[in-house]
Design an enzyme around this catalytic site. Structure first.
Site, PDB file in Angstrom:
ATOM      1  N   GLN A 109       1.137  -1.602   0.336  1.00  0.00           N
ATOM      2  CA  GLN A 109       0.076  -0.081   0.308  1.00  0.00           C
ATOM      3  C   GLN A 109       0.816   1.094   0.092  1.00  0.00           C
ATOM      4  O   GLN A 109       0.570   2.164  -0.341  1.00  0.00           O
ATOM      5  CB  GLN A 109      -0.953  -0.234   0.941  1.00  0.00           C
ATOM      6  CG  GLN A 109      -1.821   0.549   0.662  1.00  0.00           C
ATOM      7  CD  GLN A 109      -2.958   0.934   2.336  1.00  0.00           C
ATOM      8  OE1 GLN A 109      -2.199   1.244   3.902  1.00  0.00           O
ATOM      9  NE2 GLN A 109      -4.159   0.973   2.474  1.00  0.00           N
TER      10      GLN A 109
ATOM     11  N   GLU B 257      13.039  27.743 -21.609  1.00  0.00           N
ATOM     12  CA  GLU B 257      12.394  28.457 -21.857  1.00  0.00           C
ATOM     13  C   GLU B 257      11.883  28.816 -20.714  1.00  0.00           C
ATOM     14  O   GLU B 257      10.902  28.773 -21.175  1.00  0.00           O
ATOM     15  CB  GLU B 257      10.824  27.434 -23.173  1.00  0.00           C
ATOM     16  CG  GLU B 257      11.794  27.102 -24.438  1.00  0.00           C
ATOM     17  CD  GLU B 257      11.054  26.537 -25.667  1.00  0.00           C
ATOM     18  OE1 GLU B 257      10.308  27.457 -25.026  1.00  0.00           O
ATOM     19  OE2 GLU B 257      10.942  25.525 -26.134  1.00  0.00           O
TER      20      GLU B 257
ATOM     21  N   GLY C  26      13.900   1.220  -7.958  1.00  0.00           N
ATOM     22  CA  GLY C  26      15.724   0.094  -7.335  1.00  0.00           C
ATOM     23  C   GLY C  26      16.376   0.093  -8.387  1.00  0.00           C
ATOM     24  O   GLY C  26      16.758   1.112  -8.972  1.00  0.00           O
TER      25      GLY C  26
END
Lengths: 265, 380
Positions: free
Chosen positions: B279, B363, B339
């Site tokens: 998660q 720019e 990784g």
């Protein structure tokens, strides 16, 4: 006089994206993008190549399908076709290949003069490869299917095609007017061009059965002689086995024993 | 308020996505490694009209809009930032100032070949001692009879080594500061004009970044673009639009990095689980996707305002600032999520991270964007 080409095209679900509901055995169509049928893109590309060489060539794409199929025709015009005609009518819905070719033949007759009709070999959703040849028969045109090479002489009359066979090819000479069906080996379809996408004069006509003067007794679900009896997902085959052994002789021996056990030999 | 893309814009994305996947992505790693300008890709892009999108058909453009142009740059940058900046510099920095500031004769002379892609364009403002500080220009232009004579040098010029037409700023009256700058159109092959060294850069390695050298470069009087002393205006208005191109590039880099990272996370297993099932890592994806979508809204808004003829300078500055910083943050995070593999050239995120950095610099740096935004919010 302009050389006139009609290209038959179909909007199909992208079968690479299709999944089958394992419980009901039906296609999951939700969220599946619709695309220009692959072989039809090859058919259009070959027509565009003729137009590249002979700019006064006029290409009309014809299709049958629901109103959404205009999206696909938009793409054909953005690739370089001059105009498109969509035959869209509830009355032709559910047509099998015979009824479909009746309807498209009527639409082509309505479009009028042509020198050449290009179609894709087959549509990826039905895989029948029947509609193109049937249209040719109904228009009483000579036809060559599975075209993998195409060349037209400067007289815009004599055509030489290479027709793919399972174990070789045929070189065929044919004259316009005729019908050819394209396979993917024929060419690499171009992308839409920016000028094509922003072309304000995109000419997509949507016509119904009445406009095409279609005999309603030979189109649609009821008039279709083919009925789908059942559709099913074939069971996945089991994994193959690898026969191993120290020597080739051992491997052959093990294989023979296995085959005998299964009464194959 | 309408956040729906037009049918044309959807088809632009579809066609550029397919083009980028088939024609651009397979070359991206190699041209980066070889520092090779992809001439063959430029030719293909020209054939499909990618080099003249937001210009009217009467000059040979596609008759498209700036949102479609932004989508094009974005989709190219999604797989190759170097290729995308070729289109951006050509379109925003060369075609646009000629289209906007050029005389009818200049438009008729230059636009058809530029918009068809037969000619490639570039823009020369930056000098060794004058980038953000435009008034520090040392390139001079003096009128000598019917010709302007240019002397000086420009650096970091995108497309420099391959361009045919250059919009170049030079000082015509030093005492006037910014008002002493004048814009000119210089052509490849003009006497006294040459291309100097090619930069060896951290990223966008397949983009051609060169010096332009003017040694008694003589050009006809009618190459003046926008009038004497109007160069600063020409340059600033050009950069306002150019920022939409670079913001689109940054957006595309970020999206491309996220897309390959999500694929990687769904395939890579550690501790018996896919990375995407952790998660903490999935939340990183959520944050990145949200930032990218916010950047996209800013970029398309700026482009849409330009299409509608509304003042868009503040929004293009915001879009570039936010998209560039998003690109840098997202690509850095994507390398982290890969990784050790992410640090190698076996995976594209390494290149994308190097490519992202320039979007915060060229720019107008992020700091310059803040000057523009602050001035417009607070007042000067």
């Amino acid at each position: 006089m302009a050389f006139k080409i009609i290209v038959c095209a179909k909007q199909v679900p992208d079968t690479n994206e299709i999944k089958i509901n394992p419980e009901t055995g039906t296609l999951i169509r939700d969220g599946v993008p619709s695309i220009l049928n692959n072989d039809d893109a090859n058919a259009l590309e070959e027509a565009l190549k003729i137009k590249d060489k002979h700019p006064d060539t006029h290409i009309t794409v014809v299709s049958m399908g629901p109103p959404q199929a205009q999206e696909m025709l938009f793409e054909c015009i953005a690739m370089g076709a001059d105009e498109a005609v969509l035959l869209s009518d509830r009355a032709v819905g559910g047509s099998d290949t015979w009824a479909t070719s009746n309807a498209i033949t009527a639409a082509i007759k309505k479009i009028g003069d042509f020198d050449l009709i290009f179609a894709g070999r087959q549509a990826i959703d039905g895989d029948t490869a029947q509609v193109g040849p049937q249209i040719a028969e109904k228009l009483e045109l000579p036809q060559v299917t599975y075209v993998e090479e195409f060349e037209i002489a400067d007289n815009m009359k004599d055509i030489t095609v290479k027709r793919q066979l399972e174990d070789g090819y045929e070189l065929i000479k044919i004259q316009t007017p005729c019908m050819l069906t394209a396979i993917k080996e024929l060419n690499e379809p171009r992308y839409m061009s920016m000028k094509g996408i922003f072309n304000k004069e995109k000419d997509i006509k949507v016509i119904n059965a009445a406009d095409a003067e279609i005999d309603l007794t030979i189109v649609g679900l009821k008039a279709s002689p083919t009925n789908v009896y059942r559709s099913f997902t074939p069971k996945p085959k089991g994994k193959g086995i690898t026969v191993e052994g120290d020597t080739e002789k051992d491997v052959a021996k093990t294989l023979l024993i296995d085959l005998k056990k299964k009464h194959i030999i | 308020m309408n956040f729906q893309q037009t049918k044309e814009q959807e088809f632009v994305r579809k066609t550029v996505r397919a083009f980028a996947t088939n024609e651009v992505e397979p070359l991206a790693a190699d041209i980066d490694k070889e520092h090779r300008f992809p001439v063959e890709t430029v030719e293909k892009m020209a054939r499909y009209g990618f080099l003249g999108i937001p210009f009217p058909t009467e000059f040979g453009g596609a008759g498209g809009d700036h949102v479609s142009y932004a989508i094009t740059v974005e989709e190219l940058a999604r797989v190759c930032a170097s290729t995308s900046v070729i289109v951006s510099a050509h379109t925003s920095l060369c075609c646009w100032p000629i289209y906007h500031w050029g005389s009818p004769e200049q438009k008729a002379k230059y636009l058809p070949k530029l918009l068809s892609g037969e000619h490639l364009g570039a823009f020369g403002l930056t000098e060794p001692n004058a980038g953000t500080d435009a008034a520090g220009q040392q390139t001079r232009a003096e009128l000598d009879g019917d010709e302007w004579v240019l002397n000086g040098a420009k650096v970091f010029i995108t497309n420099g080594g391959y361009a045919d037409v250059f919009v170049v700023m030079a000082m015509t009256d030093k005492s006037q500061g910014n008002r002493g700058i004048t814009a000119f159109i210089v052509e490849k092959g003009d006497p006294g004009f040459s291309i100097g060294k090619t930069e060896d850069k951290l990223g966008i390695c397949a983009s051609s970044t060169t010096e332009l050298i003017f040694q008694n470069c003589r050009i006809p009087k009618d190459r003046l673009l926008g009038g004497v002393g109007k160069g600063f205006k020409v340059a600033m208005s050009t950069l306002d639009g150019g920022r939409i191109g670079i913001a689109s590039q940054a957006l595309g880099i970020a999206q491309g990095a996220l897309d390959v990272t999500v694929e990687y996370m769904k395939a890579r297993k550690q501790f018996g689980k896919k990375l995407s099932q952790f998660q903490a890592l999935a939340f990183e994806v959520a944050d990145m996707a949200t930032k990218i979508e916010a950047a996209r809204l800013l970029v398309y808004k700026a482009a849409d305002m330009k299409d509608k003829g509304l003042p868009y300078g503040k929004f293009s500055a915001m879009a570039k600032l936010f998209a560039a910083e998003t690109a840098m943050a997202v690509t850095t995070k994507c390398v982290q999520l890969h990784g050790g593999y992410g640090y190698t050239k076996d995976y594209p995120v390494e290149r994308m991270m190097r490519d992202a950095k320039i979007t915060e610099i060229y720019e107008g740096t992020s700091e310059v964007q803040k000057i523009v935004i602050a001035a417009s919010v607070i007042g000067k």
